[in-house]
Design a protein around this motif. Structure first.
Motif, PDB file in Angstrom:
ATOM      1  N   ILE A  65     -23.743  -1.798 -16.618  1.00 44.29           N
ATOM      2  CA  ILE A  65     -23.892  -3.257 -16.737  1.00 44.29           C
ATOM      3  C   ILE A  65     -23.540  -3.988 -15.438  1.00 44.29           C
ATOM      4  O   ILE A  65     -23.491  -5.211 -15.410  1.00 44.29           O
ATOM      5  CB  ILE A  65     -23.086  -3.809 -17.928  1.00 44.29           C
ATOM      6  CG1 ILE A  65     -21.600  -3.504 -17.781  1.00 44.29           C
ATOM      7  CG2 ILE A  65     -23.627  -3.280 -19.242  1.00 44.29           C
ATOM      8  CD1 ILE A  65     -20.729  -4.177 -18.830  1.00 44.29           C
ATOM      9  N   HIS A  66     -23.310  -3.260 -14.379  1.00 47.23           N
ATOM     10  CA  HIS A  66     -23.104  -3.815 -13.041  1.00 47.23           C
ATOM     11  C   HIS A  66     -21.953  -4.816 -12.950  1.00 47.23           C
ATOM     12  O   HIS A  66     -22.073  -5.848 -12.290  1.00 47.23           O
ATOM     13  CB  HIS A  66     -24.394  -4.446 -12.512  1.00 47.23           C
ATOM     14  CG  HIS A  66     -25.478  -3.449 -12.307  1.00 47.23           C
ATOM     15  ND1 HIS A  66     -26.415  -3.160 -13.269  1.00 47.23           N
ATOM     16  CD2 HIS A  66     -25.757  -2.652 -11.262  1.00 47.23           C
ATOM     17  CE1 HIS A  66     -27.236  -2.235 -12.820  1.00 47.23           C
ATOM     18  NE2 HIS A  66     -26.863  -1.904 -11.606  1.00 47.23           N
ATOM     19  N   THR A  67     -20.835  -4.515 -13.580  1.00 51.76           N
ATOM     20  CA  THR A  67     -19.672  -5.398 -13.479  1.00 51.76           C
ATOM     21  C   THR A  67     -18.578  -4.804 -12.591  1.00 51.76           C
ATOM     22  O   THR A  67     -17.621  -5.493 -12.262  1.00 51.76           O
ATOM     23  CB  THR A  67     -19.068  -5.701 -14.865  1.00 51.76           C
ATOM     24  OG1 THR A  67     -18.682  -4.478 -15.479  1.00 51.76           O
ATOM     25  CG2 THR A  67     -20.051  -6.453 -15.733  1.00 51.76           C
ATOM     26  N   ILE A  68     -18.728  -3.540 -12.217  1.00 48.65           N
ATOM     27  CA  ILE A  68     -17.738  -2.894 -11.363  1.00 48.65           C
ATOM     28  C   ILE A  68     -18.398  -2.495 -10.046  1.00 48.65           C
ATOM     29  O   ILE A  68     -19.483  -1.921 -10.029  1.00 48.65           O
ATOM     30  CB  ILE A  68     -17.122  -1.661 -12.048  1.00 48.65           C
ATOM     31  CG1 ILE A  68     -16.401  -2.091 -13.331  1.00 48.65           C
ATOM     32  CG2 ILE A  68     -16.164  -0.942 -11.102  1.00 48.65           C
ATOM     33  CD1 ILE A  68     -15.844  -0.946 -14.136  1.00 48.65           C
ATOM     34  N   HIS A  69     -17.715  -2.810  -8.954  1.00 49.53           N
ATOM     35  CA  HIS A  69     -18.177  -2.460  -7.619  1.00 49.53           C
ATOM     36  C   HIS A  69     -17.389  -1.232  -7.154  1.00 49.53           C
ATOM     37  O   HIS A  69     -16.208  -1.338  -6.842  1.00 49.53           O
ATOM     38  CB  HIS A  69     -17.945  -3.612  -6.637  1.00 49.53           C
ATOM     39  CG  HIS A  69     -18.718  -4.833  -6.992  1.00 49.53           C
ATOM     40  ND1 HIS A  69     -19.973  -5.081  -6.487  1.00 49.53           N
ATOM     41  CD2 HIS A  69     -18.420  -5.865  -7.822  1.00 49.53           C
ATOM     42  CE1 HIS A  69     -20.408  -6.221  -6.978  1.00 49.53           C
ATOM     43  NE2 HIS A  69     -19.501  -6.717  -7.791  1.00 49.53           N
ATOM     44  N   HIS A  70     -18.035  -0.097  -7.141  1.00 49.80           N
ATOM     45  CA  HIS A  70     -17.426   1.131  -6.644  1.00 49.80           C
ATOM     46  C   HIS A  70     -17.647   1.141  -5.141  1.00 49.80           C
ATOM     47  O   HIS A  70     -18.750   1.382  -4.662  1.00 49.80           O
ATOM     48  CB  HIS A  70     -18.055   2.363  -7.312  1.00 49.80           C
ATOM     49  CG  HIS A  70     -17.743   2.442  -8.758  1.00 49.80           C
ATOM     50  ND1 HIS A  70     -16.642   3.096  -9.241  1.00 49.80           N
ATOM     51  CD2 HIS A  70     -18.368   1.903  -9.838  1.00 49.80           C
ATOM     52  CE1 HIS A  70     -16.604   2.982 -10.544  1.00 49.80           C
ATOM     53  NE2 HIS A  70     -17.641   2.260 -10.937  1.00 49.80           N
ATOM     54  N   ARG A  71     -16.608   0.857  -4.377  1.00 50.69           N
ATOM     55  CA  ARG A  71     -16.700   0.722  -2.933  1.00 50.69           C
ATOM     56  C   ARG A  71     -16.373   2.065  -2.285  1.00 50.69           C
ATOM     57  O   ARG A  71     -15.376   2.705  -2.625  1.00 50.69           O
ATOM     58  CB  ARG A  71     -15.732  -0.357  -2.437  1.00 50.69           C
ATOM     59  CG  ARG A  71     -15.905  -1.712  -3.104  1.00 50.69           C
ATOM     60  CD  ARG A  71     -17.272  -2.352  -2.918  1.00 50.69           C
ATOM     61  NE  ARG A  71     -17.634  -2.556  -1.543  1.00 50.69           N
ATOM     62  CZ  ARG A  71     -17.350  -3.628  -0.821  1.00 50.69           C
ATOM     63  NH1 ARG A  71     -16.683  -4.623  -1.356  1.00 50.69           N
ATOM     64  NH2 ARG A  71     -17.730  -3.708   0.431  1.00 50.69           N
ATOM     65  N   PHE A  72     -17.200   2.485  -1.352  1.00 52.37           N
ATOM     66  CA  PHE A  72     -16.964   3.760  -0.674  1.00 52.37           C
ATOM     67  C   PHE A  72     -17.283   3.637   0.804  1.00 52.37           C
ATOM     68  O   PHE A  72     -18.115   2.824   1.225  1.00 52.37           O
ATOM     69  CB  PHE A  72     -17.780   4.891  -1.314  1.00 52.37           C
ATOM     70  CG  PHE A  72     -19.269   4.706  -1.229  1.00 52.37           C
ATOM     71  CD1 PHE A  72     -19.984   5.288  -0.192  1.00 52.37           C
ATOM     72  CD2 PHE A  72     -19.944   3.952  -2.170  1.00 52.37           C
ATOM     73  CE1 PHE A  72     -21.362   5.116  -0.104  1.00 52.37           C
ATOM     74  CE2 PHE A  72     -21.317   3.777  -2.087  1.00 52.37           C
ATOM     75  CZ  PHE A  72     -22.034   4.359  -1.053  1.00 52.37           C
TER      76      PHE A  72
END
Length: 134
Positions: A65-72
């Motif tokens: 649902i695109h509510t979390i930004h997994h930053r890498f």
């Protein structure tokens, strides 16, 4: 007890610090992304997290649902933190990857309390039946 921890990705281009009470617990989840990359997190209020370097070195991955930004880190691929909005709690959050904390010793790692959640089945209030692989 709250302590300020420094953290980074593997190559060091992305660096952060966070005010964390690790005795309050950390979390591991069995959802698809957490299982595949073995994420181990500690949830923080946004004010307790500070990105010190590397904003331009970060990429963002979202799914579902695109509510979390997994930053890498785009150089070494390590995911030092993620952030998003919790519909359930009605607030913004940051999560630091415990494995990316630099100023924590092995004995402290070994004794961290871990709470397991069943993200695979969207049952966030329950522990999965099996946790040894997490």
């Amino acid at each position: 007890m709250i302590k300020t921890y420094q953290g980074s990705c593997h190559c060091g281009k992305v660096r952060f610090e966070a005010d964390i009470d690790l005795s309050a617990g950390t979390g591991k989840c069995n959802c698809s992304i957490c299982t595949k990359i073995r994420l181990w997190g500690v949830v923080l209020r946004p004010d307790d997290f500070r990105l010190l370097a590397g904003e331009s070195d970060l990429n963002d991955y979202q799914f579902g649902i695109h509510t979390i930004h997994h930053r890498f880190c785009q150089h070494c691929g390590v995911q030092p933190f993620w952030h998003g909005y919790s519909e359930k709690k009605g607030r913004v959050f940051h999560t630091a990857n415990v494995a990316c904390l630099d100023n924590i010793d092995d004995a402290e790692f070994a004794n961290l309390p871990v709470h397991y959640v069943d993200g695979r089945n969207d049952n966030w209030q329950a522990q999965p039946a099996e946790t040894r692989h997490l």
